[in-house]
Design a protein around this motif. Structure first.
Motif, mmCIF file in Angstrom:
data_model
loop_
_atom_site.group_PDB
_atom_site.id
_atom_site.type_symbol
_atom_site.label_atom_id
_atom_site.label_comp_id
_atom_site.label_asym_id
_atom_site.label_seq_id
_atom_site.Cartn_x
_atom_site.Cartn_y
_atom_site.Cartn_z
ATOM 1 N N GLU A 111 0.811 -1.219 0.000
ATOM 2 C CA GLU A 111 0.000 0.000 0.000
ATOM 3 C C GLU A 111 0.844 1.268 0.000
ATOM 4 O O GLU A 111 0.580 2.212 -0.737
ATOM 5 C CB GLU A 111 -0.920 -0.023 1.221
ATOM 6 C CG GLU A 111 -2.005 1.019 1.218
ATOM 7 C CD GLU A 111 -2.996 0.815 2.348
ATOM 8 O OE1 GLU A 111 -3.498 1.819 2.864
ATOM 9 O OE2 GLU A 111 -3.262 -0.341 2.716
ATOM 10 N N ILE A 142 7.477 -5.443 6.468
ATOM 11 C CA ILE A 142 6.201 -5.330 5.766
ATOM 12 C C ILE A 142 5.675 -6.741 5.509
ATOM 13 O O ILE A 142 6.437 -7.646 5.154
ATOM 14 C CB ILE A 142 6.356 -4.570 4.427
ATOM 15 C CG1 ILE A 142 6.842 -3.139 4.684
ATOM 16 C CG2 ILE A 142 5.048 -4.551 3.648
ATOM 17 C CD1 ILE A 142 7.078 -2.324 3.422
ATOM 18 N N LEU A 177 -2.568 -7.043 11.189
ATOM 19 C CA LEU A 177 -2.143 -6.523 9.888
ATOM 20 C C LEU A 177 -1.977 -7.664 8.889
ATOM 21 O O LEU A 177 -1.436 -8.721 9.226
ATOM 22 C CB LEU A 177 -0.807 -5.780 10.029
ATOM 23 C CG LEU A 177 -0.754 -4.629 11.041
ATOM 24 C CD1 LEU A 177 0.668 -4.090 11.144
ATOM 25 C CD2 LEU A 177 -1.721 -3.526 10.649
ATOM 26 N N LYS A 187 0.844 -4.558 4.419
ATOM 27 C CA LYS A 187 0.835 -3.556 5.490
ATOM 28 C C LYS A 187 2.223 -3.418 6.127
ATOM 29 O O LYS A 187 2.909 -4.412 6.358
ATOM 30 C CB LYS A 187 -0.186 -3.936 6.559
ATOM 31 C CG LYS A 187 -1.620 -3.990 6.068
ATOM 32 C CD LYS A 187 -2.112 -2.627 5.625
ATOM 33 C CE LYS A 187 -3.593 -2.667 5.268
ATOM 34 N NZ LYS A 187 -4.090 -1.328 4.853
ATOM 35 N N SER A 200 0.657 5.564 5.865
ATOM 36 C CA SER A 200 0.529 4.330 6.627
ATOM 37 C C SER A 200 0.468 4.621 8.122
ATOM 38 O O SER A 200 -0.376 4.084 8.845
ATOM 39 C CB SER A 200 1.708 3.395 6.323
ATOM 40 O OG SER A 200 1.626 2.202 7.069
ATOM 41 N N SER A 240 -2.890 6.275 8.953
ATOM 42 C CA SER A 240 -3.985 5.308 9.012
ATOM 43 C C SER A 240 -4.023 4.609 10.366
ATOM 44 O O SER A 240 -5.098 4.437 10.960
ATOM 45 C CB SER A 240 -3.809 4.276 7.894
ATOM 46 O OG SER A 240 -4.809 3.278 7.970
ATOM 47 N N LYS A 241 -2.856 4.234 10.869
ATOM 48 C CA LYS A 241 -2.798 3.597 12.191
ATOM 49 C C LYS A 241 -3.278 4.571 13.267
ATOM 50 O O LYS A 241 -3.999 4.187 14.200
ATOM 51 C CB LYS A 241 -1.373 3.141 12.502
ATOM 52 C CG LYS A 241 -0.914 1.874 11.778
ATOM 53 C CD LYS A 241 0.410 1.410 12.349
ATOM 54 C CE LYS A 241 0.835 0.062 11.767
ATOM 55 N NZ LYS A 241 1.391 0.172 10.423
ATOM 56 N N ASP A 244 -12.088 -5.581 7.036
ATOM 57 C CA ASP A 244 -10.700 -5.796 6.630
ATOM 58 C C ASP A 244 -10.434 -7.208 6.122
ATOM 59 O O ASP A 244 -9.641 -7.398 5.193
ATOM 60 C CB ASP A 244 -9.759 -5.511 7.808
ATOM 61 C CG ASP A 244 -9.737 -4.040 8.193
ATOM 62 O OD1 ASP A 244 -10.157 -3.202 7.360
ATOM 63 O OD2 ASP A 244 -9.311 -3.726 9.318
#
Length: 234
Positions: free
Chosen positions: A17, A57, A80, A84, A133, A136-137, A168
């Motif tokens: 992503e 990742i 995750l 991610k 990223s 978003s968290k 998700d």
């Protein structure tokens, strides 16, 4: 690491992503300097307060980020999946601030953090992807803080968590949406910071409202909109 062609490596990186807007030459550079580690369920990728020199990742599988309370209770913060980023915070140059263990067998992509930082300095779009990223968290943490408030009933907190997991990791099934992971009530309690007995009781409440069921160790949400209405109603 298995022998991949350049095309294979590029396909892997394009599925991440945070890399979607990165330049082609940046992906070329990233493809030259990553390694892959395989982990079994329950193994740790990194631990809280330990030094870590790698950025991780998820290539495949599922991992969880968690903290331990002062009472020794495990609190799962995130689960995750593929593509991610696990530990963007390592780029700050400090010890890990959270633990990561493997929820189901996983392959993890690894970069030396200093090498990755240098590559970021050459491509703002990659840097922006890493920031997004992290953002978003952060947004998810804000929502979790709201949903873990003592003012929110336990059944609503569980409904909200199952709704998010169905968003998700849900797959369509005959009865609605199946959360495609072996999610035990104990682990769900860890995610909510609650006692297993409390979560078990509230799961029964959601079943009685015909919102969910558990079949072959999988949670099934009959109607995601109805579940959302349940935890949103005053």
């Amino acid at each position: 690491m298995e022998k991949w062609t350049r095309a294979d490596k590029m396909e892997i990186l394009k599925g991440i992503e945070a890399f979607k807007e990165a330049k082609c030459e940046t992906l070329d550079t990233l493809a030259d300097c990553f390694s892959v580690r395989c982990y079994k369920r329950g193994e740790h990728v990194c631990k809280d307060k330990e030094e870590c020199s790698s950025l991780y990742i998820v290539k495949s599988g599922l991992v969880s980020l968690y903290k331990m309370s002062s009472q020794g209770e495990k609190k799962v913060i995130f689960i995750l999946g593929k593509g991610k980023m696990i530990n963007e915070v390592v780029l700050q140059g400090m010890p890990s601030s959270i633990s990561c263990d493997v929820f189901e067998p996983s392959e993890i992509l690894c970069w030396n953090k200093d090498t990755f930082l240098h590559i970021m300095s050459q491509d703002f779009d990659l840097t922006k992807g890493v920031l997004c990223s992290l953002s978003s968290k952060t947004r998810r943490l804000y929502r979790q803080l709201k949903n873990t408030s003592n003012s929110v009933r336990a059944d609503k907190r569980i409904a909200a968590k199952l709704w998010k997991l169905s968003e998700d990791y849900g797959i369509a099934c005959e009865k609605g949406t199946c959360i495609d992971m072996d999610l035990s009530i104990t682990y769900l309690a860890d995610m909510l910071g609650s006692q297993r007995e409390t979560v078990s009781r509230q799961i029964k409440v959601l079943k009685e409202h015909n919102l969910i069921e558990i079949e072959d160790k999988k949670f099934i949400v009959y109607d995601r909109e109805q579940l959302a209405n349940y935890f949103k109603e005053p």
